[in-house]
Each structure stands twice: as structure tokens, then as C-alpha cells.
Design a protein around this motif. Structure first.
Motif, mmCIF file in Angstrom:
data_model
loop_
_atom_site.group_PDB
_atom_site.id
_atom_site.type_symbol
_atom_site.label_atom_id
_atom_site.label_comp_id
_atom_site.label_asym_id
_atom_site.label_seq_id
_atom_site.Cartn_x
_atom_site.Cartn_y
_atom_site.Cartn_z
ATOM 1 N N VAL A 9 84.544 41.934 137.688
ATOM 2 C CA VAL A 9 83.913 40.892 136.969
ATOM 3 C C VAL A 9 82.989 41.238 135.829
ATOM 4 O O VAL A 9 83.166 40.931 134.701
ATOM 5 C CB VAL A 9 83.001 39.979 138.192
ATOM 6 N N LEU A 10 82.550 42.527 136.067
ATOM 7 C CA LEU A 10 81.729 42.831 134.777
ATOM 8 C C LEU A 10 82.585 43.025 133.688
ATOM 9 O O LEU A 10 82.355 42.941 132.542
ATOM 10 C CB LEU A 10 80.942 44.145 135.170
ATOM 11 N N THR A 11 83.611 44.008 134.065
ATOM 12 C CA THR A 11 84.638 44.266 132.950
ATOM 13 C C THR A 11 84.890 42.993 131.995
ATOM 14 O O THR A 11 84.979 43.111 130.976
ATOM 15 C CB THR A 11 85.771 44.979 133.412
ATOM 16 N N ALA A 12 85.358 41.898 132.945
ATOM 17 C CA ALA A 12 85.995 40.674 132.397
ATOM 18 C C ALA A 12 84.751 39.976 131.567
ATOM 19 O O ALA A 12 84.844 39.273 130.478
ATOM 20 C CB ALA A 12 86.434 39.939 133.151
ATOM 21 N N GLU A 18 77.259 40.474 126.634
ATOM 22 C CA GLU A 18 76.572 41.225 125.598
ATOM 23 C C GLU A 18 76.473 40.432 124.201
ATOM 24 O O GLU A 18 75.371 40.232 123.813
ATOM 25 C CB GLU A 18 77.459 42.322 125.407
ATOM 26 N N GLY A 19 77.356 39.515 124.088
ATOM 27 C CA GLY A 19 77.186 38.611 122.875
ATOM 28 C C GLY A 19 76.297 37.601 122.833
ATOM 29 O O GLY A 19 75.692 37.166 122.025
ATOM 30 N N ILE A 24 69.984 35.045 125.173
ATOM 31 C CA ILE A 24 69.380 35.095 126.629
ATOM 32 C C ILE A 24 68.073 35.464 126.776
ATOM 33 O O ILE A 24 67.012 34.933 127.258
ATOM 34 C CB ILE A 24 70.272 35.649 127.392
ATOM 35 N N THR A 25 67.593 36.738 125.949
ATOM 36 C CA THR A 25 66.370 37.350 126.309
ATOM 37 C C THR A 25 65.408 36.852 125.639
ATOM 38 O O THR A 25 64.136 36.548 126.428
ATOM 39 C CB THR A 25 66.333 38.912 125.597
ATOM 40 N N LEU A 58 64.983 44.820 126.027
ATOM 41 C CA LEU A 58 65.334 44.366 127.163
ATOM 42 C C LEU A 58 66.909 44.264 127.201
ATOM 43 O O LEU A 58 67.790 44.699 127.815
ATOM 44 C CB LEU A 58 64.920 42.932 127.486
ATOM 45 N N ALA A 59 67.452 43.519 126.230
ATOM 46 C CA ALA A 59 69.014 43.209 125.994
ATOM 47 C C ALA A 59 69.860 44.493 125.895
ATOM 48 O O ALA A 59 70.741 44.821 126.344
ATOM 49 C CB ALA A 59 69.189 42.510 124.569
ATOM 50 N N GLY A 60 69.094 45.694 125.095
ATOM 51 C CA GLY A 60 70.002 46.844 125.011
ATOM 52 C C GLY A 60 69.999 47.569 126.542
ATOM 53 O O GLY A 60 70.886 48.085 126.679
#
Length: 393
Positions: A9-12, A18-19, A24-25, A58-60
Motif C-alpha cells: 500500500v505504501l508503494t502505491a 509525498e506530493g 498536509i503538514t 516534518l514532511a521530509g
């Protein structure tokens, strides 16, 4: 370890998450600080919140940890976890605060991604979050135990024993225990957090590297005038005043062995270098030590004399300095930005870098060009750092 289903699921979904992290943050922090304003006033660096650098950190970190579950790199994961854990323990972060972050982070993810967050996706990212949180909690509890304190119980009162101007915009403080007993020892390269009460009722925290030898009964720090906490210290902290500081933490440490050392710093980044050099001198270290320092000018360089005196005491030490502004004073210093092109660096060198992120990136790149392996380049950054997989600056 995350499950194989979660990995799929993470791969997908990682590219989509990430985008969206830049959306989000900020929402996450807004939600958390609305419900817990004390965290913004008394724990987080609110200046970094205002200029937007903390959300990027945080995002990084989230993106880097997620990628490392898909493409494991134990050394890089250890680097990220160690760096965050030392910072957290210096702030007194405890396990219960991870639940607060979880609540508001996932609310922000759902708000931004909407229907894309299916139960399966939510479960996978929830598992990832708690994997990272539990690794950090374990490491932080280990650091607390090593420091001889209970989780979160890092704060103590100290008295300013001496205040000394070390540059036009930098002041050095010697801090002593309020009862006159010696303060605990520390590892060269570590830092302490200093918490100050501001006029609006907030208690803001910043980290400052420890200088001097580890067996001194006092702790010494130097503070450059740059921001609300440093301004408070410059204007209000004098001999006899009491400050609230943390137990020493930090993962920048002198390596064992006899490999050549390169210590590179910029501006007030000289403070951890002075701590490292003090230890090398006091132990009679014989290995080759190259010290490189960059500053705006000779007139504004903090600890200029102390840095040179320490290098002079090393049997195999050398010092090269760069000044952005000024004239050639005939002392071997260069005018301009630090440039490693003409500096001989052996590939087996271990490099310790201290300074702002831009400086670290440039010097790290120069060292890689000289075939110094990434694994032999370590650093302490002043200000928020943007973590990324495959690089450290």
C-alpha cells in the motif's frame, strides 16, 4: 517491521502522499496548535513555524522514513532516528505526545486527500506512523536512561557564573549549578537546550553547543544575536541570573581510531568544534586534524583567538580560515567563501561539519568530490534541517 501488505500500500500511495505533504503538514500544525496552544508557546520553535521551515522538516522526515521501509538502508535509518531522538530528548519529549501528533496528523491527511484515504490506506499509514513512533520512543528512552534521568525530566536550574563578549554579536555564558556542585559531564560535541520566559508568556527553547573540556565543573555556551531567544539572553542574562537548561544530548561525536579528522565550521558553528578541539587537546590526541572555518569577517568572528590557540596545541593540527568580507591580513586566511578545491583531503578522513544547512550542503559536496565516503561525513546543523534519503545536508 511493517507487514508486506502495508509495504504494498505504501508503494502505491507514497507518491500521492509525498506530493501532498506541503499541504498536509501546515494543516496538521494548525490543528494541533489550535487544540494545544501550549505546544507552540512552550515546546515548538514558533519562529520556524512562522517562516514555514518546521512543516518542511516534518514532511521530509515522514517521506524519508516511508521510503526506507520500501528500500531499507539501515545506516540512513539509524542516522535519521538518532538525529530526531537526540533533539526530542533535549526538549523533554515523552511517549504520550506521539498520540497527540498522530491524532492531528491523520486528521490533516484525511482532510487533504479525502476519498483517496480508504480504510486500507489509512491502516497502512497508521502502521507506518506507529512503526516510526515506537522506534523513536525506544531510542529516546534509551537516551534518557543513559543520561540518568526519567523520560522528560531533563530540566534543571543553573546560574550564570560569567558572561563574556566574544564577538560584536556573540556572548559566551559560563553556567554553574545553583548549589555549587559540579555539573554533569558531557560528550564533546553535545548541546543543551535553554528555555527562556518571553514577555507574552511563552517559554521558547533553543539548543546551544557546549564548549570547553568535559571535566569542567561548569557548562559553557556561546549565543549569537539572532532571534527572540538569543535576544532575550543577550539583553537579560547576566552574572547571578538563573536559567532553565536541559541535560546534554546530541549525536555529533569524535570517532575512535587514528584516521585523519577534518572539522569544518561557519560562524557560530565554531562552538561544537571548540568543544571537540578542547577534548583533543586535553587528551593529547596525535592524529592529523584539519580545522576549516568560514566567517563574515575577522572583526565579527566569535572565539577567533581560542580556536587558533587550540589548533596550535595539537601536534598534528592545521587551521585554514575564510572571510567573506575583509582584506588579506597576511595570516594565511583566504578572502571569499570556503572552497575545498585547494584543500588536500585524504579519502580516509572523517569529517565533522557544523553550521547552517547551505554551508553543510556545499562542504559535503566538496568532500564527496574528493572521494570521502558519505559514511565518514557527520554534521551538526544550526536551524531546521531538511532530511532526505541518500544525503545528509
Amino acid at each position: 517491521m511493517i507487514s508486506e501488505q502495508t509495504r504494498e500500500v505504501l508503494t502505491a500511495t507514497l507518491p500521492a502522499v509525498e506530493g501532498a505533504l506541503d499541504d498536509i503538514t501546515p494543516r496538521f500544525y494548525d490543528k494541533m496548535f489550535t487544540k494545544h496552544p501550549e505546544l507552540l508557546n512552550d515546546l515548538f520553535n514558533r519562529t520556524n513555524q512562522q517562516i514555514g521551515t518546521q512543516p518542511k522538516v516534518l514532511a521530509g522526515s515522514i517521506a524519508a522514513f516511508a521510503r526506507l521501509q520500501l528500500h531499507p538502508d539501515p545506516a540512513q535509518q539509524r542516522f535519521i532516528i538518532d538525529r530526531i531522538a537526540h533533539k526530542h530528548t533535549s526538549l523533554g519529549i515523552t511517549a504520550d505526545q506521539y498520540a497527540i501528533v498522530h491524532e492531528h496528523l491523520f486528521a490533516a491527511i484525511v482532510e487533504v486527500l479525502g476519498a483517496a484515504v480508504t480504510p486500507e490506506v489509512a491502516a497502512a499509514w497508521d502502521e507506518l506512523y506507529w512503526e516510526m513512533a515506537n522506534v523513536l520512543i525506544t531510542k529516546e528512552n534509551e537516551l534518557y536512561s543513559q543520561a540518568g534521568v526519567a523520560p522528560g525530566e531533563v530540566w534543571r536550574s543553573v546560574v550564570v557564573a560569567e558572561r563574556r563578549q566574544v564577538a560584536p554579536d556573540a556572548v559566551s555564558f559560563s553556567l554553574a549549578a545553583t548549589d555549587g556542585a559540579p555539573l554533569p559531564s558531557f560528550t564533546p560535541g553535545q548541546y543543551i537546550s535553554v528555555q527562556v520566559p518571553l514577555d507574552d508568556g511563552a517559554h521558547q527553547i533553543r539548543q546551544y553547543s557546549l564548549i570547553g573540556t568535559t571535566d569542567e565543573p561548569v557548562w559553557r555556551i556561546s549565543v549569537k544575536l539572532d532571534g527572540e531567544v538569543s535576544t532575550w539572553l543577550h539583553e537579560r542574562a547576566f552574572e547571578g541570573d538563573t536559567l532553565t537548561v536541559s541535560t546534554p544530548f546530541g549525536d555529533l561525536a569524535l570517532p575512535e581510531g587514528d584516521a585523519p579528522l577534518l572539522l569544518a565550521s561557519a560562524g557560530i558553528g565554531c562552538t561544537p568544534v571548540i568543544g571537540l578541539l578542547s577534548h583533543l587537546v586535553s587528551t593529547g590526541d596525535q592524529r592529523p586534524v584539519q580545522v576549516l572555518h568560514a566567517d563574515r569577517s575577522r572583526a565579527r568572528q566569535p572565539h577567533r583567538g581560542e580556536l587558533a590557540a587550540l589548533v596550535e596545541q595539537l601536534p598534528n593540527g592545521s587551521l585554514h580560515q575564510w572571510y567573506e568580507k575583509g582584506v588579506d591580513a597576511g595570516d594565511g586566511a583566504s578572502i571569499g567563501m570556503m572552497d575545498l578545491e585547494e584543500v588536500p583531503v585524504a579519502p580516509e578522513t572523517v569529517a565533522l561539519l557544523c553550521g547552517p544547512a547551505g554551508f553543510l550542503g556545499a562542504i559535503r559536496g566538496g568532500l564527496l568530490d574528493k572521494d570521502v565516503p558519505e559514511s565518514r561525513i557527520h554534521y551538526e546543523t544550526f536551524g531546521p534541517e531538511l532530511l532526505r534519503v541518500g544525503g545528509r545536508a
